[in-house]
Write a protein that holds these residues in place. Sequence first.
Motif, PDB file in Angstrom:
ATOM      1  N   VAL A 291     -18.763  17.252  27.140  1.00  0.00           N
ATOM      2  CA  VAL A 291     -18.076  15.964  27.284  1.00  0.00           C
ATOM      3  C   VAL A 291     -18.933  15.064  28.169  1.00  0.00           C
ATOM      4  O   VAL A 291     -19.243  15.422  29.300  1.00  0.00           O
ATOM      5  CB  VAL A 291     -16.678  16.128  27.912  1.00  0.00           C
ATOM      6  N   PHE A 292     -19.292  13.891  27.646  1.00  0.00           N
ATOM      7  CA  PHE A 292     -20.197  12.986  28.343  1.00  0.00           C
ATOM      8  C   PHE A 292     -19.536  11.621  28.564  1.00  0.00           C
ATOM      9  O   PHE A 292     -18.904  11.077  27.665  1.00  0.00           O
ATOM     10  CB  PHE A 292     -21.482  12.794  27.524  1.00  0.00           C
ATOM     11  N   ASP A 293     -19.734  11.087  29.756  1.00  0.00           N
ATOM     12  CA  ASP A 293     -19.285   9.737  30.082  1.00  0.00           C
ATOM     13  C   ASP A 293     -20.275   8.766  29.440  1.00  0.00           C
ATOM     14  O   ASP A 293     -21.442   8.693  29.846  1.00  0.00           O
ATOM     15  CB  ASP A 293     -19.257   9.562  31.602  1.00  0.00           C
ATOM     16  N   MET A 294     -19.832   8.013  28.428  1.00  0.00           N
ATOM     17  CA  MET A 294     -20.743   7.146  27.683  1.00  0.00           C
ATOM     18  C   MET A 294     -21.376   6.064  28.553  1.00  0.00           C
ATOM     19  O   MET A 294     -22.480   5.604  28.266  1.00  0.00           O
ATOM     20  CB  MET A 294     -20.020   6.517  26.493  1.00  0.00           C
ATOM     21  N   SER A 295     -20.693   5.655  29.615  1.00  0.00           N
ATOM     22  CA  SER A 295     -21.244   4.603  30.468  1.00  0.00           C
ATOM     23  C   SER A 295     -22.458   5.077  31.248  1.00  0.00           C
ATOM     24  O   SER A 295     -23.200   4.264  31.807  1.00  0.00           O
ATOM     25  CB  SER A 295     -20.174   4.097  31.451  1.00  0.00           C
ATOM     26  N   ARG A 296     -22.679   6.385  31.283  1.00  0.00           N
ATOM     27  CA  ARG A 296     -23.793   6.958  32.030  1.00  0.00           C
ATOM     28  C   ARG A 296     -24.972   7.334  31.138  1.00  0.00           C
ATOM     29  O   ARG A 296     -25.959   7.891  31.608  1.00  0.00           O
ATOM     30  CB  ARG A 296     -23.313   8.195  32.787  1.00  0.00           C
ATOM     31  N   ILE A 297     -24.854   7.021  29.845  1.00  0.00           N
ATOM     32  CA  ILE A 297     -25.924   7.304  28.889  1.00  0.00           C
ATOM     33  C   ILE A 297     -26.656   6.009  28.576  1.00  0.00           C
ATOM     34  O   ILE A 297     -26.036   5.000  28.250  1.00  0.00           O
ATOM     35  CB  ILE A 297     -25.353   7.922  27.599  1.00  0.00           C
ATOM     36  N   GLU A 298     -27.981   6.035  28.667  1.00  0.00           N
ATOM     37  CA  GLU A 298     -28.792   4.852  28.387  1.00  0.00           C
ATOM     38  C   GLU A 298     -29.235   4.872  26.927  1.00  0.00           C
ATOM     39  O   GLU A 298     -30.081   5.670  26.526  1.00  0.00           O
ATOM     40  CB  GLU A 298     -30.024   4.826  29.304  1.00  0.00           C
ATOM     41  N   GLY A 299     -28.642   4.007  26.134  1.00  0.00           N
ATOM     42  CA  GLY A 299     -29.045   3.917  24.730  1.00  0.00           C
ATOM     43  C   GLY A 299     -28.585   5.095  23.909  1.00  0.00           C
ATOM     44  O   GLY A 299     -27.449   5.550  24.029  1.00  0.00           O
ATOM     45  N   ASN A 300     -29.471   5.607  23.077  1.00  0.00           N
ATOM     46  CA  ASN A 300     -29.142   6.702  22.160  1.00  0.00           C
ATOM     47  C   ASN A 300     -29.242   8.052  22.856  1.00  0.00           C
ATOM     48  O   ASN A 300     -29.924   8.201  23.869  1.00  0.00           O
ATOM     49  CB  ASN A 300     -30.087   6.664  20.957  1.00  0.00           C
ATOM     50  N   LEU A 301     -28.560   9.042  22.293  1.00  0.00           N
ATOM     51  CA  LEU A 301     -28.588  10.400  22.829  1.00  0.00           C
ATOM     52  C   LEU A 301     -29.045  11.339  21.725  1.00  0.00           C
ATOM     53  O   LEU A 301     -28.473  11.345  20.629  1.00  0.00           O
ATOM     54  CB  LEU A 301     -27.199  10.799  23.327  1.00  0.00           C
TER      55      LEU A 301
END
Length: 230
Positions: free
Chosen positions: A115-125
């Motif tokens: 489970v990942f907090d989307m606001s903490r991901i830069e661009g694509n994953l």
Amino acid sequence: MHFQHANDLWQDFPHLVPGVISARGITRDASVDRAVAGFAATAAERLAGTPESSLPEVRAWRRAFASMGLKPTQYRCASESLLRRFRKEGVLPRIHPLIDLCNAASLAYGIPVGVFDMSRIEGNLEVRYADGDEAYETFSGEVERPAPREVVFADDSRRAHARRWTNRQSGHSAVRDTTSDVLIVVEALHDSAPADVAKLIGALADELRAGWGVAPVTAVLSATAPRFTY
């Protein structure tokens, strides 16, 4: 923004079945007690007949880890670690309603759930082999460099949000009290993974609707349709 697995990972693990959910509007005040209890009961029933290391879902990940040069008893996939703790202690610690729900579902299905907090991901994953210069932040705040060829979840800023594939998630993008938008990733390699992953993401989506009143977007990915837009 999108999530996907790299082509060479699909080539090396053709039986991989990923499931993905995106949801917006998560809060900390939802009640998941009923769902957690139900998933835990299913896990307890499964563990009553066999140890977690013998479950087909876990065995498949053990084979994958061994093929990458990792010792299965030193580096366990997330679901095996949870099942092992649950078998010993009979309960998992409560952290956040969404994490509690996903951990319990992982127990019941024997499948890793990230489970990942989307606001903490830069661009694509992207789930891919590491180059060795990615930055991985531990839960204590230390920064590590994954080894080259280690499987990581890397974003466009070359931050690794998980190490050793399904073994260790980063503290940087972990769910916290302020988290609102999340990306949930389910991955399996065992023979019945196509059906099991579909059931798992369906069950989680139902609980997201019931507990938070959100409208999750779901997908089961494949080598021919590897990309999920969030």
